[in-house]
Scaffold this active site. Structure first.
Site, PDB file in Angstrom:
ATOM      1  N   ASP A 229     -28.519  -5.146  18.813  1.00 19.81           N
ATOM      2  CA  ASP A 229     -27.767  -4.923  17.583  1.00 19.81           C
ATOM      3  C   ASP A 229     -28.590  -4.150  16.577  1.00 19.81           C
ATOM      4  O   ASP A 229     -29.822  -4.150  16.625  1.00 19.81           O
ATOM      5  CB  ASP A 229     -27.371  -6.280  16.980  1.00 19.81           C
ATOM      6  CG  ASP A 229     -26.140  -6.832  17.657  1.00 19.81           C
ATOM      7  OD1 ASP A 229     -25.512  -6.086  18.417  1.00 19.81           O
ATOM      8  OD2 ASP A 229     -25.840  -8.019  17.433  1.00 19.81           O
ATOM      9  N   LYS A 251     -22.747  -2.656  15.559  1.00 23.99           N
ATOM     10  CA  LYS A 251     -21.520  -2.274  14.858  1.00 23.99           C
ATOM     11  C   LYS A 251     -21.838  -2.360  13.375  1.00 23.99           C
ATOM     12  O   LYS A 251     -22.033  -3.444  12.834  1.00 23.99           O
ATOM     13  CB  LYS A 251     -20.391  -3.264  15.180  1.00 23.99           C
ATOM     14  CG  LYS A 251     -20.018  -3.267  16.641  1.00 23.99           C
ATOM     15  CD  LYS A 251     -18.883  -4.219  16.921  1.00 23.99           C
ATOM     16  CE  LYS A 251     -19.315  -5.663  16.931  1.00 23.99           C
ATOM     17  NZ  LYS A 251     -20.147  -6.071  18.050  1.00 23.99           N
ATOM     18  N   GLY A 283     -30.918 -13.138  14.748  1.00 27.67           N
ATOM     19  CA  GLY A 283     -30.684 -14.555  14.468  1.00 27.67           C
ATOM     20  C   GLY A 283     -30.326 -15.312  15.724  1.00 27.67           C
ATOM     21  O   GLY A 283     -31.002 -15.203  16.747  1.00 27.67           O
ATOM     22  N   THR A 312     -31.612 -18.763  13.363  1.00 25.60           N
ATOM     23  CA  THR A 312     -30.601 -18.058  12.576  1.00 25.60           C
ATOM     24  C   THR A 312     -31.174 -17.659  11.214  1.00 25.60           C
ATOM     25  O   THR A 312     -32.100 -18.306  10.699  1.00 25.60           O
ATOM     26  CB  THR A 312     -29.328 -18.919  12.436  1.00 25.60           C
ATOM     27  OG1 THR A 312     -28.331 -18.139  11.779  1.00 25.60           O
ATOM     28  CG2 THR A 312     -29.561 -20.179  11.632  1.00 25.60           C
ATOM     29  N   ALA A 313     -30.615 -16.568  10.652  1.00 25.19           N
ATOM     30  CA  ALA A 313     -31.149 -16.028   9.395  1.00 25.19           C
ATOM     31  C   ALA A 313     -31.268 -17.114   8.321  1.00 25.19           C
ATOM     32  O   ALA A 313     -32.252 -17.145   7.575  1.00 25.19           O
ATOM     33  CB  ALA A 313     -30.252 -14.900   8.909  1.00 25.19           C
ATOM     34  N   MET A 355     -27.801 -37.320  13.108  1.00 29.13           N
ATOM     35  CA  MET A 355     -27.999 -38.766  12.908  1.00 29.13           C
ATOM     36  C   MET A 355     -26.661 -39.501  12.803  1.00 29.13           C
ATOM     37  O   MET A 355     -26.542 -40.480  12.075  1.00 29.13           O
ATOM     38  CB  MET A 355     -28.826 -39.020  11.624  1.00 29.13           C
ATOM     39  CG  MET A 355     -30.192 -38.375  11.675  1.00 29.13           C
ATOM     40  SD  MET A 355     -31.109 -38.536  10.135  1.00 29.13           S
ATOM     41  CE  MET A 355     -30.424 -37.240   9.142  1.00 29.13           C
TER      42      MET A 355
HETATM   43  C1  LIG Z   1     -23.651 -10.272  11.691  1.00 30.22           C
HETATM   44  S1  LIG Z   1     -24.652 -11.422  10.852  1.00 30.22           S
HETATM   45  C2  LIG Z   1     -25.604 -12.023  12.184  1.00 30.22           C
HETATM   46  C3  LIG Z   1     -26.214 -13.331  11.899  1.00 30.22           C
HETATM   47  C4  LIG Z   1     -27.150 -13.768  12.991  1.00 30.22           C
HETATM   48  N1  LIG Z   1     -26.469 -13.988  14.240  1.00 30.22           N
HETATM   49  C5  LIG Z   1     -27.937 -15.013  12.607  1.00 30.22           C
HETATM   50  O1  LIG Z   1     -27.813 -16.038  13.247  1.00 30.22           O
HETATM   51  O2  LIG Z   1     -28.685 -14.907  11.644  1.00 30.22           O
HETATM   52  C6  LIG Z   1     -25.771 -10.418   9.990  1.00 30.22           C
HETATM   53  C7  LIG Z   1     -26.150 -10.982   8.627  1.00 30.22           C
HETATM   54  O3  LIG Z   1     -27.177 -11.950   8.776  1.00 30.22           O
HETATM   55  C8  LIG Z   1     -27.991 -11.940   7.613  1.00 30.22           C
HETATM   56  N2  LIG Z   1     -29.387 -11.673   8.038  1.00 30.22           N
HETATM   57  C9  LIG Z   1     -29.816 -11.351   9.275  1.00 30.22           C
HETATM   58  N3  LIG Z   1     -31.162 -11.240   9.288  1.00 30.22           N
HETATM   59  C10 LIG Z   1     -31.573 -11.486   8.027  1.00 30.22           C
HETATM   60  C11 LIG Z   1     -32.846 -11.523   7.401  1.00 30.22           C
HETATM   61  N4  LIG Z   1     -33.970 -11.307   8.103  1.00 30.22           N
HETATM   62  N5  LIG Z   1     -32.900 -11.826   6.095  1.00 30.22           N
HETATM   63  C12 LIG Z   1     -31.778 -12.079   5.400  1.00 30.22           C
HETATM   64  N6  LIG Z   1     -30.554 -12.055   5.939  1.00 30.22           N
HETATM   65  C13 LIG Z   1     -30.453 -11.755   7.229  1.00 30.22           C
HETATM   66  C14 LIG Z   1     -27.461 -10.840   6.717  1.00 30.22           C
HETATM   67  O4  LIG Z   1     -26.559 -11.447   5.831  1.00 30.22           O
HETATM   68  C15 LIG Z   1     -26.728  -9.963   7.691  1.00 30.22           C
HETATM   69  O5  LIG Z   1     -25.734  -9.210   7.073  1.00 30.22           O
END
Ligand SMILES: C[S@@+](CC[C@H](N)C(=O)[O-])C[C@H]1O[C@@H](n2cnc3c(N)ncnc32)[C@H](O)[C@@H]1O
Length: 438
Positions: A229, A251, A283, A312-313, A355
């Site tokens: 991605d 995308k 993430g 995740t982020a 829990m």
């Molecule tokens: C399509 S989502 C994917 C989320 C991803 N699957 C996860 O679990 O973090 C993408 C969004 O995740 C957030 N994001 C991803 N990496 C980040 C980072 N290193 N710092 C802050 N936000 C992040 C942002 O809001 C970004 O627009």
């Protein structure tokens, strides 16, 4: 080379350990685990070295160590003296022990600490269950040698056996699935069937390469193709196999790119062609990552697929910014939600309750009071990701009964309750994410 590296068979043979304390105990333990008959003695005078395969000395006293070493040598027994390299016939390497797979590291006695540091690095790249893989391939040796004649074909077969889809199933403990795929590989090597690959839907974490999971790092080194991605940084891609194919399938908002169905079709095409495909997502693949759709697509196509979680982020950012998402005095729940309007989503809500196992009745009542429908699917996952993972599924109205029967075993492990329509996807099998090719 200062020492000749050898693996010494001491099974059923006498090994003498002289001394008390942790160094002596560790040596006795190692010799015992290699099947030796360990004979302990406090000092050289009471040690019986006759007919010994080897001796370990660790009295901690210089004179006593030297005396024991001399007596062992007098019996022609090779001897190791703890922390006294000058007295040693052989040295003990730092080892990584994964049953059949044993890695030994030596610095020639110069720095046990450096050897331990190197061992730690090796530990981090070797899958935990690599020994299972060694055992699994051993069971195919005779068959493969009898059925595959060309040495090139044989080499290719073994390469796929140790790093292809069957190996991943074996490492995950799915021996039956691994066996079916390995038989298919045997037929493929003989030109009768096409080999099948595997897809791994992998979370890359929030961006810092050190926050990749060990499994993600291992899979990046195994992949034939990486479909990644937009947000996955170059620092993470650089950890992948150099000759892998890299496809940017991101995308971006307001930019045309790969459609979701194109990505799924590409994964399926490559797995059918026998490739190991890593679908790398920022993430975690199951948090706003469309990993669920890709998992469904591969499963529907009857192809092997695994999911590797990532940080995740929200969790990465929280740690980095020092924000405790739950805090005893300030917050007892967290919501992850998307800022995008739900035009392409259903707006459903997933609750994950920590829990909650012993509080299932009150969890149910609170959710029902909050308006969650009684028929909403629930899953109780105990010992998740561990070899003894257990999953029970049902609906919210039966949560208390489900929890009581699930957790009735006295030794029940840690569990989470997942409530929401997505809980219906939970597979009650021990390893739900891995499916062998049909
Ligand atoms: C399509 S989502 C994917 C989320 C991803 N699957 C996860 O679990 O973090 C993408 C969004 O995740 C957030 N994001 C991803 N990496 C980040 C980072 N290193 N710092 C802050 N936000 C992040 C942002 O809001 C970004 O627009």
């Amino acid at each position: 080379m200062k020492h000749l590296p050898l693996f010494f068979n001491v099974a059923g043979r006498k090994v003498v350990v002289v001394g008390k304390g942790p160094a002596a105990d560790r040596r006795a333990g190692l010799a015992h685990s290699a099947g030796a008959e360990v004979v302990r003695a406090d000092d050289a005078d009471v040690a019986d070295f006759a007919d010994s395969a080897a001796a370990f000395v660790a009295t901690g006293d210089a004179l006593a160590d030297a005396a024991a070493q001399r007596r062992a040598r007098a019996h022609g027994v090779p001897v190791n003296v703890a922390d006294r390299p000058a007295l040693c016939d052989f040295i003990l390497p730092a080892i990584v022990d994964r049953n059949q797979v044993l890695v030994a590291v030596s610095t020639g006695g110069a720095s046990p600490t450096l050897a331990a540091a190197i061992r730690a690095r090796i530990e981090s790249v070797l899958p935990e269950h690599i020994g299972r893989l060694a055992e699994f391939t051993r069971t195919f040796r005779a068959q493969a040698n009898a059925l595959i004649f060309g040495s090139g074909e044989r080499r290719a077969f073994w390469r796929r056996m140790v790093s292809g889809p069957a190996s991943r199933l074996a490492l995950a403990g799915d021996t039956a699935g691994a066996r079916r795929l390995a038989i298919r590989e045997l037929h493929a090597a003989r030109g009768r069937l096409k080999p099948v690959g595997i897809a791994h839907i992998v979370g890359a974490g929030p961006g810092d390469p050190d926050l990749l999971t060990l499994r993600a790092a291992q899979l990046l080194l195994e992949a034939d193709a990486i479909l990644y991605d937009e947000l996955v940084p170059a620092a993470i891609l650089s950890r992948a196999r150099r000759d892998a194919e890299f496809l940017a399938v991101g995308k971006r908002k307001n930019h045309p790119g790969w459609s979701q169905s194109d990505i799924e079709a590409e994964m399926i095409r490559r797995v059918r062609a026998g490739q190991t495909v890593v679908r790398l997502k920022t993430g975690d693949p199951f948090i706003f990552g469309r990993g669920g759709e890709e998992l469904d697509a591969l499963r529907r196509a009857g192809l092997p697929v695994s999911v590797v979680p990532g940080i995740t982020a929200a969790l990465g950012v929280a740690a980095s910014a020092g924000i405790a998402l739950t805090h005893r005095r300030h917050a007892s729940s967290v919501t992850f939600m998307t800022g995008r309007s739900s035009e392409d989503g259903c707006g459903g809500h997933t609750y994950v309750i920590y829990m909650g196992g012993t509080e299932a009745a009150s969890v149910r009542d609170r959710l029902l009071d909050a308006g969650v429908a009684p028929c909403t699917p629930v899953a109780i996952v105990e010992n998740g990701t561990r070899p003894d993972e257990r999953i029970s599924t049902g609906s919210l109205d039966m949560l208390a009964r489900l929890a009581a029967s699930h957790l009735s075993r006295g030794d029940a492990g840690p569990s989470l309750i997942v409530v929401g329509d997505v809980a219906a996807f939970a597979a009650p099998a021990a390893k739900p994410m891995l499916r062998e090719a049909s």
